[in-house]
Design an enzyme around this catalytic site. Sequence first.
Site, short mmCIF file in Angstrom:
data_model
loop_
_atom_site.label_atom_id
_atom_site.label_comp_id
_atom_site.label_asym_id
_atom_site.label_seq_id
_atom_site.Cartn_x
_atom_site.Cartn_y
_atom_site.Cartn_z
N GLU A 176 3.50 25.77 -11.43
CA GLU A 176 4.49 26.35 -10.51
C GLU A 176 5.82 25.62 -10.68
O GLU A 176 5.87 24.46 -11.07
CB GLU A 176 3.99 26.21 -9.07
CG GLU A 176 4.90 26.87 -8.04
CD GLU A 176 4.28 26.94 -6.65
OE1 GLU A 176 4.90 27.56 -5.76
OE2 GLU A 176 3.18 26.38 -6.46
N GLU A 218 -0.51 34.50 -1.47
CA GLU A 218 -0.66 34.01 -0.09
C GLU A 218 0.10 34.90 0.89
O GLU A 218 0.95 34.44 1.67
CB GLU A 218 -0.23 32.55 0.03
CG GLU A 218 -1.18 31.61 -0.67
CD GLU A 218 -0.92 30.13 -0.40
OE1 GLU A 218 0.00 29.81 0.40
OE2 GLU A 218 -1.64 29.30 -0.96
N TYR A 241 -7.94 24.04 -0.61
CA TYR A 241 -7.56 22.67 -0.95
C TYR A 241 -8.44 21.67 -0.20
O TYR A 241 -8.79 21.89 0.97
CB TYR A 241 -6.09 22.42 -0.61
CG TYR A 241 -5.13 23.12 -1.55
CD1 TYR A 241 -4.82 22.55 -2.79
CD2 TYR A 241 -4.57 24.35 -1.22
CE1 TYR A 241 -3.95 23.20 -3.66
CE2 TYR A 241 -3.70 24.99 -2.09
CZ TYR A 241 -3.40 24.42 -3.31
OH TYR A 241 -2.56 25.05 -4.19
N GLU A 288 -6.19 28.99 -6.69
CA GLU A 288 -5.60 27.71 -6.31
C GLU A 288 -6.69 26.86 -5.67
O GLU A 288 -7.31 27.29 -4.69
CB GLU A 288 -4.43 27.86 -5.33
CG GLU A 288 -3.14 28.35 -5.93
CD GLU A 288 -1.98 28.31 -4.95
OE1 GLU A 288 -1.93 27.37 -4.10
OE2 GLU A 288 -1.12 29.20 -5.02
#
Length: 510
Positions: free
Chosen positions: A48, A196, A262, A319
Amino acid sequence: MKIKPLLAVGVLLASHPLLAKDHKVEIEFDVDQSGPLIHKDIYGQFAEHLGRGIYEGVWVGEDSDIPNTRGFRNDVLNALRDIKVPLVRWPGGCFADEYHWREGIGPRNERPVKVNTHWGGVEEPNTFGTHEFFEFVELLGADAYVNGNLGSGSVRDMAEWMEYMTGEKGSTLAEERRKNGREEPFEIAYFGVGNEAWGCGGNMRPEYYSDLYRQYSTFLKAPKGNMPKLVASGGHSEDTSWTDVLSKNIEQKIDGISYHYYTLPNSDWDNKGRAIKFSEDDWFNTMTRTYKIDDYIRANLAKLEENDPEGDIKFYVDEWGTWYDPEPERDPGFLYQQNTLRDAVVAAVNFNIFHEHAERVTMTNIAQMVNVLQAMILTDKEKMVLTPTYHAYGMYKVFQNATSIPFDIDSPEYQKGDESVPAVTASVARGEDGKLYLALVNMDPENAAGIELDIDGVKAKRAVGQMLTADAMDARNTFDKPDVLHPVAFSADLDELEIPAKSVVVVELQ
């Protein structure tokens, strides 16, 4: 032929009887049984426009004193080739839904300078754009995953970007691409319709986003044979509503639903936990929280099985990784963090979980490739260091496009209080090279594990491979000491297999 027990000793392990507190693990499988393919894209990467992930991490420009190939760092290119990076996702992430593709094409010195409002408020020169990204993945020998701007873009913008990249005939957009130096169309493996959408991509409800997806995807067109797989922006954490609503409401042009997770040691975004100098409690919390992804994947796959029993819609964890507090001396918006043995163990645990769900989980992307979060590589100007996570990817590359073998495992728990995880997780597969591979991860930082294998269908005499471990839980490579932690040889006769505490082991059974 059934072999029991079938065990091996790593060359660096002391040959001693297991202590009473050490774990004893049993694994049973038949090599003549086969499960789903472990798709190579499970080992995808994410790059990114964030901090030094692109600029300095990947791109330094042709005039840089850092050795480069047409502006791309040679050391980074060579390191990523060595672990066979199969796929790269770009340009975000949250950055994707503020990225306007036209600002990243044409002469570099004429491209507009913007402000990266998501990550650090720094200037974004748009030096690294569409053509640079595809040149980068082609230099790596990887495939491209492009994330489109649904949040602040338009249907027309997204459709025209697709035509610019893939157009074959003499349209104005295809001719513009040719004028900018690319005669042949770019090949796109995956295209994300937003990112997202529940958060930085627009703070939408799944019902609203699914209607937008239906609209945008209608106008995403490419020549026959060059249409990428389209990815819908899905949920995160324990939430299954996005998978449920999207798989019910989107009836066409959807290949997979994305999912983000995450690992935060403290599960508190304001106090996530330290990347180094952490306690054994922090290690345990990290392991229990990363292992939750198994339950979350299962819950989302249950929704897919209900709404898409044919199995047409895949589940893409595009992710994932560890996320710690920023280092005090670093810009907090750059998400730079140190990477330790703990991160390598986390990576390998997740690999084993993804392998278990390989029928639907066919693509994942760790966040991120260079200098950001759980990176493969850290750079400091001309210096480069390979992280423990990089080495985990290198050890597991034998599983790319391997055929999984179903197995039963009986492992004791690594436990504190009321919470626990299996002390040992594993993967078994037949590689593309025809060889039989076994991966083992010991999450317990204190106790070794003896492994008893009960195998049908093969007569093996040795285990040969690699092991990654260290004395310290936060063992790491630094620019001053770049080779503290790396895989070591693991080879022995098959009469005893003992893996040390806090270790990752990948072996071929011969």
